[in-house]
Write an enzyme that holds these catalytic residues in place. Structure first.
Site, PDB file in Angstrom:
ATOM      1  N   CYS A   2       0.844  -1.179   0.000  1.00 26.94           N
ATOM      2  CA  CYS A   2       0.000   0.000   0.000  1.00 26.94           C
ATOM      3  C   CYS A   2       0.892   1.246   0.000  1.00 26.94           C
ATOM      4  O   CYS A   2       1.986   1.229   0.548  1.00 26.94           O
ATOM      5  CB  CYS A   2      -0.931   0.114   1.207  1.00 26.94           C
ATOM      6  SG  CYS A   2      -2.004  -1.310   1.427  1.00 26.94           S
ATOM      7  N   ARG A  27       3.152   0.179  -5.329  1.00 25.39           N
ATOM      8  CA  ARG A  27       3.048  -0.495  -4.035  1.00 25.39           C
ATOM      9  C   ARG A  27       1.759  -1.293  -3.890  1.00 25.39           C
ATOM     10  O   ARG A  27       1.557  -1.990  -2.898  1.00 25.39           O
ATOM     11  CB  ARG A  27       3.126   0.530  -2.902  1.00 25.39           C
ATOM     12  CG  ARG A  27       4.409   1.326  -2.907  1.00 25.39           C
ATOM     13  CD  ARG A  27       4.408   2.341  -1.810  1.00 25.39           C
ATOM     14  NE  ARG A  27       4.461   1.724  -0.510  1.00 25.39           N
ATOM     15  CZ  ARG A  27       5.583   1.365   0.114  1.00 25.39           C
ATOM     16  NH1 ARG A  27       6.734   1.611  -0.449  1.00 25.39           N
ATOM     17  NH2 ARG A  27       5.550   0.800   1.286  1.00 25.39           N
ATOM     18  N   TRP A  74      -2.880  -2.510  -1.610  1.00 28.19           N
ATOM     19  CA  TRP A  74      -2.646  -3.916  -1.965  1.00 28.19           C
ATOM     20  C   TRP A  74      -3.351  -4.705  -0.870  1.00 28.19           C
ATOM     21  O   TRP A  74      -2.956  -4.658   0.291  1.00 28.19           O
ATOM     22  CB  TRP A  74      -1.148  -4.206  -1.993  1.00 28.19           C
ATOM     23  CG  TRP A  74      -0.825  -5.566  -2.521  1.00 28.19           C
ATOM     24  CD1 TRP A  74      -0.675  -5.920  -3.835  1.00 28.19           C
ATOM     25  CD2 TRP A  74      -0.601  -6.762  -1.768  1.00 28.19           C
ATOM     26  NE1 TRP A  74      -0.368  -7.247  -3.938  1.00 28.19           N
ATOM     27  CE2 TRP A  74      -0.323  -7.794  -2.686  1.00 28.19           C
ATOM     28  CE3 TRP A  74      -0.602  -7.068  -0.407  1.00 28.19           C
ATOM     29  CZ2 TRP A  74      -0.047  -9.099  -2.290  1.00 28.19           C
ATOM     30  CZ3 TRP A  74      -0.340  -8.377  -0.011  1.00 28.19           C
ATOM     31  CH2 TRP A  74      -0.065  -9.371  -0.949  1.00 28.19           C
ATOM     32  N   ASN A 100      -0.853   1.753   5.957  1.00 24.44           N
ATOM     33  CA  ASN A 100      -0.083   0.721   5.256  1.00 24.44           C
ATOM     34  C   ASN A 100       0.494  -0.195   6.324  1.00 24.44           C
ATOM     35  O   ASN A 100       1.234   0.264   7.191  1.00 24.44           O
ATOM     36  CB  ASN A 100       1.027   1.403   4.448  1.00 24.44           C
ATOM     37  CG  ASN A 100       2.122   0.447   3.987  1.00 24.44           C
ATOM     38  OD1 ASN A 100       3.269   0.833   3.850  1.00 24.44           O
ATOM     39  ND2 ASN A 100       1.776  -0.780   3.737  1.00 24.44           N
ATOM     40  N   GLY A 101       0.112  -1.465   6.266  1.00 21.47           N
ATOM     41  CA  GLY A 101       0.622  -2.398   7.269  1.00 21.47           C
ATOM     42  C   GLY A 101      -0.480  -3.346   7.682  1.00 21.47           C
ATOM     43  O   GLY A 101      -1.497  -3.466   6.988  1.00 21.47           O
ATOM     44  N   GLU A 487      15.845 -16.182 -13.069  1.00 19.75           N
ATOM     45  CA  GLU A 487      15.383 -14.802 -13.194  1.00 19.75           C
ATOM     46  C   GLU A 487      14.591 -14.614 -14.491  1.00 19.75           C
ATOM     47  O   GLU A 487      13.557 -13.940 -14.506  1.00 19.75           O
ATOM     48  CB  GLU A 487      16.598 -13.851 -13.122  1.00 19.75           C
ATOM     49  CG  GLU A 487      16.324 -12.387 -13.346  1.00 19.75           C
ATOM     50  CD  GLU A 487      15.337 -11.761 -12.364  1.00 19.75           C
ATOM     51  OE1 GLU A 487      14.939 -12.402 -11.384  1.00 19.75           O
ATOM     52  OE2 GLU A 487      14.926 -10.616 -12.630  1.00 19.75           O
ATOM     53  N   LYS A 491      10.737 -13.400 -14.641  1.00 22.47           N
ATOM     54  CA  LYS A 491      10.300 -12.225 -15.409  1.00 22.47           C
ATOM     55  C   LYS A 491       9.099 -12.589 -16.272  1.00 22.47           C
ATOM     56  O   LYS A 491       8.130 -11.850 -16.349  1.00 22.47           O
ATOM     57  CB  LYS A 491      11.413 -11.692 -16.342  1.00 22.47           C
ATOM     58  CG  LYS A 491      12.551 -10.954 -15.697  1.00 22.47           C
ATOM     59  CD  LYS A 491      12.199  -9.590 -15.188  1.00 22.47           C
ATOM     60  CE  LYS A 491      11.669  -9.592 -13.803  1.00 22.47           C
ATOM     61  NZ  LYS A 491      12.491  -9.715 -12.673  1.00 22.47           N
ATOM     62  N   GLU A 494       5.850 -13.352 -14.096  1.00 25.49           N
ATOM     63  CA  GLU A 494       5.233 -12.251 -13.346  1.00 25.49           C
ATOM     64  C   GLU A 494       4.551 -11.226 -14.246  1.00 25.49           C
ATOM     65  O   GLU A 494       3.571 -10.630 -13.855  1.00 25.49           O
ATOM     66  CB  GLU A 494       6.186 -11.596 -12.339  1.00 25.49           C
ATOM     67  CG  GLU A 494       7.388 -10.914 -12.873  1.00 25.49           C
ATOM     68  CD  GLU A 494       8.338 -10.418 -11.759  1.00 25.49           C
ATOM     69  OE1 GLU A 494       7.946 -10.322 -10.594  1.00 25.49           O
ATOM     70  OE2 GLU A 494       9.494 -10.122 -12.090  1.00 25.49           O
ATOM     71  N   HIS A 510      16.220 -34.822 -14.592  1.00 28.61           N
ATOM     72  CA  HIS A 510      15.597 -35.382 -13.378  1.00 28.61           C
ATOM     73  C   HIS A 510      14.159 -34.916 -13.219  1.00 28.61           C
ATOM     74  O   HIS A 510      13.680 -34.761 -12.110  1.00 28.61           O
ATOM     75  CB  HIS A 510      16.432 -35.011 -12.151  1.00 28.61           C
ATOM     76  CG  HIS A 510      17.828 -35.507 -12.248  1.00 28.61           C
ATOM     77  ND1 HIS A 510      18.154 -36.832 -12.087  1.00 28.61           N
ATOM     78  CD2 HIS A 510      18.990 -34.870 -12.550  1.00 28.61           C
ATOM     79  CE1 HIS A 510      19.459 -36.984 -12.261  1.00 28.61           C
ATOM     80  NE2 HIS A 510      19.979 -35.808 -12.544  1.00 28.61           N
ATOM     81  N   LYS A 609       5.432  -3.931  -5.842  1.00 32.07           N
ATOM     82  CA  LYS A 609       6.879  -3.804  -5.901  1.00 32.07           C
ATOM     83  C   LYS A 609       7.520  -3.887  -4.521  1.00 32.07           C
ATOM     84  O   LYS A 609       8.626  -4.369  -4.373  1.00 32.07           O
ATOM     85  CB  LYS A 609       7.251  -2.484  -6.565  1.00 32.07           C
ATOM     86  CG  LYS A 609       8.715  -2.392  -6.818  1.00 32.07           C
ATOM     87  CD  LYS A 609       9.049  -1.638  -8.062  1.00 32.07           C
ATOM     88  CE  LYS A 609      10.504  -1.810  -8.422  1.00 32.07           C
ATOM     89  NZ  LYS A 609      10.822  -3.124  -8.969  1.00 32.07           N
TER      90      LYS A 609
END
Ligand code: G6P
Length: 614
Positions: A2, A27, A74, A100-101, A487, A491, A494, A510, A609
């Site tokens: 948030c 955020r 968020w 926020n929290g 990575e 990318k 997401e 395997h 983010k």
């Protein structure tokens, strides 16, 4: 997560809040809202979805009030909808809060408040907090500051919050515990609150980063006062921001992610600036200076991080072990902190975090610190919580990264880790002088080589066109290219929502090999290094099962070209430096595929983010 903003000054608050919310949207973007004292009324507007939806429901011209608060969410408690959007009001509609929290004990507090006649519109913990403040104020006949202070003593959890009071249009009160909060100090008692400095930078460079347990009161007459939750006065420590406004704008690019990919020649250079001198053969990291002995003599180094930063950490393990011969363990911060880890006095814990706010990484370093470890923070955001909680550290200097998918922060983190490995190796005598010098030359040449890789964009684009509709992709690499494979896969998943897996190339046998057919493209990083021949064999195994191969190869390679269906060439560099180059086409590939699939590249669904919840 948030994002929160607040404004008190002489200008209309709404446009300032709106712009601030757009800057903080990285955020979280499940909903947004504002509360403004306008013509003596506390007016609130909020709705589900992005900040652009909020613009649709607010008549900007009618909103002339000069004090207000805003929030972009968020979702944690309660689904993303209009009602759960912040701000939340007190029962008497005189107070509004943004937060926020997470208030962890909101359940029992809510039950108690319901018993006392309070009603709740939303499912949020935040509405409980504002009603608790209201109840304490009413019962004790306290002023708002005291009521907030007492309420916060009853609360367990994390918060950055701002409260606006209809009865006092000259004052905002904010508090912080766990989540970040910056106060901007403009001229003539103009004040800003924000989760980071980006909404503030165009109005003032003077900021105060609040510490946990602090409550800030800004007032048109009395200016800024900071007191603690225990009612002690704190002298504000005013810092000057170094941020540059241009870095927050798109600058002609369609998306921040693309801009940030293209910024990498510069950001890698900025990460090295003043730290590396090829002609004198020197490397230094200011943060290591006072701790060099301890770091060089460390029995082991533990690196904690999340997401893309965890992939940098994996590379850090390769670099430090190879060049400095110090054992390195890499941990997901979220796992590390919950498994009673063995931490000995003298251990060195490196925390890597772009935002410097990731809750799990923060909690991991607090734990390690309490057990006597030396904490070295590698962060991008200056003044961030992890940077401040660390004993020492290095900023990556990549500049603000706004796209939710991390790109330039990753290569800047690698730069910092590489410099650290070089310093440690030189000090320990584990790198031969010619190798050390060759690596410096190699590092110095990286910005130009990254520039060259970016020129493969057209090739990458045409590959993206061919594979944009697949449902799965496998990424393979060995050695330093294994974390790059992870990575690359992250990318893609997401931002394009295509399922992708990264694997060490040899592990394919395997398990993942069972998935390979003509519908499962395989991206293989097959640059010329010690494991090249082995990777080529892995490619043959894929081909033998009808797999389609996209290979990242070293310039001039002919062997892989004859096997792979598509190739992307990158310049020759030292083997250990290849990740700086091999990751770039993978960033571009996921970007193009996501755009072609009409995905919101900069703000992918469900992600944020800065992950300030655990
Ligand atoms: C989120 C972001 C990622 C980032 C991760 C860790 O998941 O979307 O891009 O890598 O958090 O964040 P940090 O700020 O600690 O590097």
């Amino acid at each position: 997560m948030c994002g929160i903003v607040g404004y008190l000054g002489t200008k209309p608050a709404y446009p300032i809040l709106l712009k601030g919310l757009k800057r903080l949207e990285y955020r979280g973007y499940d909903s947004s809202g504002v509360a403004i004292i306008n013509n003596d009324e506390l007016e609130m507007f909020k709705c589900k979805g992005k900040v652009v939806n909020l613009e649709g429901i607010v008549d900007e011209k009618a909103m002339t009030g000069t004090i207000g608060i805003g929030h972009t969410r968020w979702a944690t408690h309660g689904v993303p909808n209009d009602v759960n959007a912040h701000p939340h009001m007190s029962e008497n509609s005189e107070l509004a809060i943004i937060h926020n929290g997470i208030i962890e004990n909101y359940g029992p507090l809510k039950t108690e408040l319901i018993k006392r006649g309070y009603t709740f519109q939303s499912d949020t913990d935040t509405e409980v907090l504002i009603k608790l403040i209201e109840e304490i104020q009413k019962k004790g006949k306290f002023d708002l500051f005291e009521a907030i202070r007492f309420a916060l003593k009853e609360v367990v959890g994390a918060y950055a919050m701002v409260v606006i009071n209809k009865k006092n249009p000259d004052q905002l009160i904010a508090a912080k515990m766990g989540s970040p909060l910056v106060v901007g100090i403009g001229k003539d008692n103009e004040f800003f609150f924000a989760s980071d400095a980006t909404p503030i930078i165009e109005y003032t460079k003077n900021v105060v980063y609040l510490e946990d347990g602090e409550i800030a009161i800004v007032d048109r007459q009395n200016g800024l006062k900071i007191r603690t939750i225990h009612n002690k006065t704190v002298k504000p420590f005013i810092q000057e921001l170094e941020m540059n406004l241009e870095t927050l704008e798109l600058g002609g690019y369609p998306h921040f992610m693309l801009k940030e990919i293209y910024e990498q020649p510069r950001s890698v250079k900025d990460s090295m600036r003043g730290r590396i001198q090829v002609n004198t053969g020197t490397v230094s990291l200011g943060g290591m200076r006072d701790y060099l002995d301890q770091m060089v003599n460390a029995k082991r180094i533990i690196i904690v991080a999340c997401g893309t930063s965890w992939h940098s950490a994996l590379l850090g393990e390769y670099l430090i072990e190879d060049l400095a011969r110090i054992p390195v363990e890499v941990e997901y911060a979220s796992e590390f902190r919950y498994r009673n880890p063995v931490i000995n006095e003298g251990d060195v814990v490196i925390a890597i975090s772009q935002s410097g706010e990731t809750a799990d990484t923060l909690a991991a370093i607090k734990l390690a610190k309490s057990k006597g470890a030396l904490i070295y923070g590698i962060c991008n955001v200056i003044g961030s919580t992890i940077a401040r909680e660390s004993h020492t550290g290095s900023y990556t200097h990549a500049g603000p990264e706004i796209g939710v998918a991390s790109t330039k922060a990753f290569t800047a983190q690698l730069t910092a880790l590489m410099l650290m490995a070089l310093v440690l190796g030189k000090e320990k005598g584990t790198i031969e002088a010619p190798t050390f010098q060759r690596l410096l030359v190699g590092m110095d040449a990286l910005p130009d080589k990254i520039e060259k890789v970016l020129k493969t964009n057209d090739v990458v684009y045409s590959i993206a066109e061919k594979f944009k509709d697949v449902n799965n992709m496998l990424y393979l690499g060995r050695g330093v290219n294994f974390p790059v494979a992870l990575e690359g896969a992250l990318k893609l998943k997401e931002i394009s929502y295509i399922h992708a897996e990264g694997y060490p190339a040899a592990e394919m046998k395997h398990g993942p090999i069972a998935l390979i057919d003509e519908n499962m493209p395989v991206i293989i990083i097959a640059t010329k290094d010690a494991s090249y021949e082995k990777v080529v064999s892995n490619m043959q195994e894929v081909k033998a099962r009808g797999g389609v191969i996209i290979a990242i190869v070293t310039e001039g390679d002919t062997q892989v070209k004859s096997i792979a269906d598509h190739v992307i060439e990158i310049p020759i560099t030292e083997s250990i430096l290849v990740p700086f180059l091999s990751v770039i086409p993978l960033q571009l590939l996921s970007y193009h595929i996501a755009v072609m699939r009409d995905c919101n590249v900069d703000q992918p669904r469900n992600l944020a983010k800065s992950v300030t919840v655990e």
